[in-house]
Design a protein around this motif. Structure first.
Motif, PDB file in Angstrom:
ATOM      1  N   ASP A 251       0.850  -1.189  -0.211  1.00 43.65           N
ATOM      2  CA  ASP A 251       0.180  -0.203   0.119  1.00 43.65           C
ATOM      3  C   ASP A 251       0.853   1.135   0.105  1.00 43.65           C
ATOM      4  O   ASP A 251       0.603   2.142  -0.677  1.00 43.65           O
ATOM      5  N   PRO A 255       1.077   4.012  -6.157  1.00 40.83           N
ATOM      6  CA  PRO A 255       0.497   5.506  -6.181  1.00 40.83           C
ATOM      7  C   PRO A 255      -0.978   5.787  -5.939  1.00 40.83           C
ATOM      8  O   PRO A 255      -1.626   4.703  -6.098  1.00 40.83           O
ATOM      9  N   GLU A 256      -1.051   6.991  -5.489  1.00 43.76           N
ATOM     10  CA  GLU A 256      -2.698   7.109  -5.049  1.00 43.76           C
ATOM     11  C   GLU A 256      -3.643   7.268  -6.261  1.00 43.76           C
ATOM     12  O   GLU A 256      -3.087   7.629  -7.227  1.00 43.76           O
ATOM     13  N   GLY A 257      -4.670   6.785  -6.141  1.00 35.93           N
ATOM     14  CA  GLY A 257      -5.781   7.014  -7.389  1.00 35.93           C
ATOM     15  C   GLY A 257      -6.087   5.699  -8.084  1.00 35.93           C
ATOM     16  O   GLY A 257      -6.538   6.031  -9.043  1.00 35.93           O
ATOM     17  N   ARG A 282     -10.608  -0.475   2.488  1.00 37.45           N
ATOM     18  CA  ARG A 282      -9.751   0.009   1.311  1.00 37.45           C
ATOM     19  C   ARG A 282     -10.640  -0.643   0.026  1.00 37.45           C
ATOM     20  O   ARG A 282     -10.137  -1.660  -0.466  1.00 37.45           O
ATOM     21  N   HIS A 284     -10.891   0.205  -2.940  1.00 41.60           N
ATOM     22  CA  HIS A 284     -10.055   0.058  -4.122  1.00 41.60           C
ATOM     23  C   HIS A 284      -9.244  -0.952  -4.085  1.00 41.60           C
ATOM     24  O   HIS A 284      -8.762  -1.217  -5.293  1.00 41.60           O
ATOM     25  N   TYR A 285      -9.094  -1.987  -3.053  1.00 44.24           N
ATOM     26  CA  TYR A 285      -8.522  -3.063  -3.459  1.00 44.24           C
ATOM     27  C   TYR A 285      -9.563  -4.220  -3.635  1.00 44.24           C
ATOM     28  O   TYR A 285     -10.534  -4.338  -3.246  1.00 44.24           O
TER      29      TYR A 285
END
Length: 369
Positions: A251, A255-257, A282, A284-285
């Protein structure tokens, strides 16, 4: 000066019918035709254009006399003249029934003192020479000394999981990173009891078969499927606690986003409540579990194989710290010029291959019963 205009003995013109031309061109295009026949047909086609034998020979890389021979044979017997004539030789001393008996014995029986036949044991049992047995086995593609292993997945969601993961490999989502994650546990720091003798001209590297253990380590690694970049970290143990630490390591480097798609197996440490809770916080995972008994679909296993072959198998390490240092160095050097593995087969091709194997295995079992 009277002989200045003489060009040599005239040759008969070679004219092809439409059927003959079609036959010759077909033989040239075929992949399974004998090379000698293809070469003869190509020479006749060039002669039919009007080229002399010397020019055809230079073009095809053969002797001029060879072109003249097949030209004469064609003019005499047409297409049949290009075929090889029967050659005299020793008549067969082994009939088809005897060959069939050897093949049947190879496939259906085993010697009393071994699990499989060898060329010489079959020769001693049948009375034929070992070269005869070798020719029979070669003709039928039999290799009793070879054995392969297999394991079919019993996962009820095998088809869905294969389509899901292969789809990620072949068509990854936009603004996302696909990571192939796993751990290589119990990597041993092995030292040889005596010094390794280096390679010399004509002499390979030599080492003792006995070794001394200096402890073990576990490597957690994540392979970026698109770039080939590897995130790796060594831990003393491979519990859920260490796996959670490694997820935090991942993590920190993503990179973010970006959405993160993780491909991993069904190991118990990957499914503990703490791991599930960390992933749930999270969104986005996204986790994609491989089918049971199908580690081949996880690309990090391919990278682990390279690590073993290039660094671990022949490495000499006097401590776990030295082993971990060499693993870190290997990862750093790999990441200096990372190259992704190329996934070539679609999900449909994989499933069709598994289906064919299952069908063949079922036929074999039914035949034995």
């Amino acid at each position: 000066m009277a002989n200045a205009g003489v060009k040599g003995r005239p040759i008969a013109p070679l004219v092809l019918s439409s059927q003959e031309r079609a036959y010759l061109e077909r033989q040239v295009r075929r992949h399974r035709v004998a090379r000698s026949l293809s070469e003869r047909c190509r020479a006749i086609l060039r002669c039919a254009v009007g080229l002399p034998s010397k020019s055809v020979a230079a073009e095809l890389g053969i002797h001029e006399h060879t072109v003249g021979k097949w030209r004469r044979r064609f003019l005499k017997d047409r297409c049949d003249g290009l075929l090889d004539e029967a050659r005299p030789g020793r008549p067969r001393t082994i009939d088809d029934d005897q060959v069939a008996e050897v093949i049947e014995r190879t496939l259906r029986t085993t010697p009393p003192d071994a699990t499989h036949w060898s060329i010489r044991s079959m020769a001693a049992d049948t009375g034929f020479s070992h070269t005869t047995i070798r020719r029979m086995w070669t003709a039928f593609g039999l290799q009793p000394h070879r054995s392969q292993t297999f394991k079919l997945s019993s996962d009820p969601l095998f088809v869905d999981k294969v389509r899901d993961i292969v789809g990620l490999y072949l068509s990854p989502p936009n603004r996302a990173v696909v990571l192939s994650v796993d751990e290589k546990s119990q990597i041993q720091a092995l030292d040889r009891e005596q010094p390794v003798l280096p390679m010399m001209p004509g002499v390979p590297e030599r080492r003792t078969h006995s070794y001394v253990r200096h402890g073990t380590t576990t490597l957690f690694a994540a392979l970026d499927v698109a770039s080939g970049f590897v995130i790796g970290k060594c831990y003393k143990r491979h519990r859920a606690l260490e796996f959670l630490k490694f997820l935090k390591e991942i993590d920190a480097q993503i990179p973010e986003g970006l959405a993160v798609h993780i491909v991993m197996d069904n190991y118990a440490t990957h499914k503990t409540p703490k791991i599930k809770a960390w992933l749930a916080r999270r969104p986005h995972y996204h986790v994609h579990f491989t089918p049971t008994s199908a580690s081949w679909i996880n690309q990090i296993e391919r990278w682990f194989a390279e690590l073993t072959r290039k660094q671990i198998r022949r490495g000499v390490h006097t401590s776990v710290r030295q082993l971990e240092a060499d693993i870190r160095t290997f990862i750093e050097l790999h990441n200096n010029n990372p190259k992704p593995f190329k996934w070539t087969k679609s999900a449909d091709q994989i499933l069709a291959s598994v289906k064919r194997f299952c069908h063949k295995a079922q036929q074999t079992l039914c035949g034995e019963l």
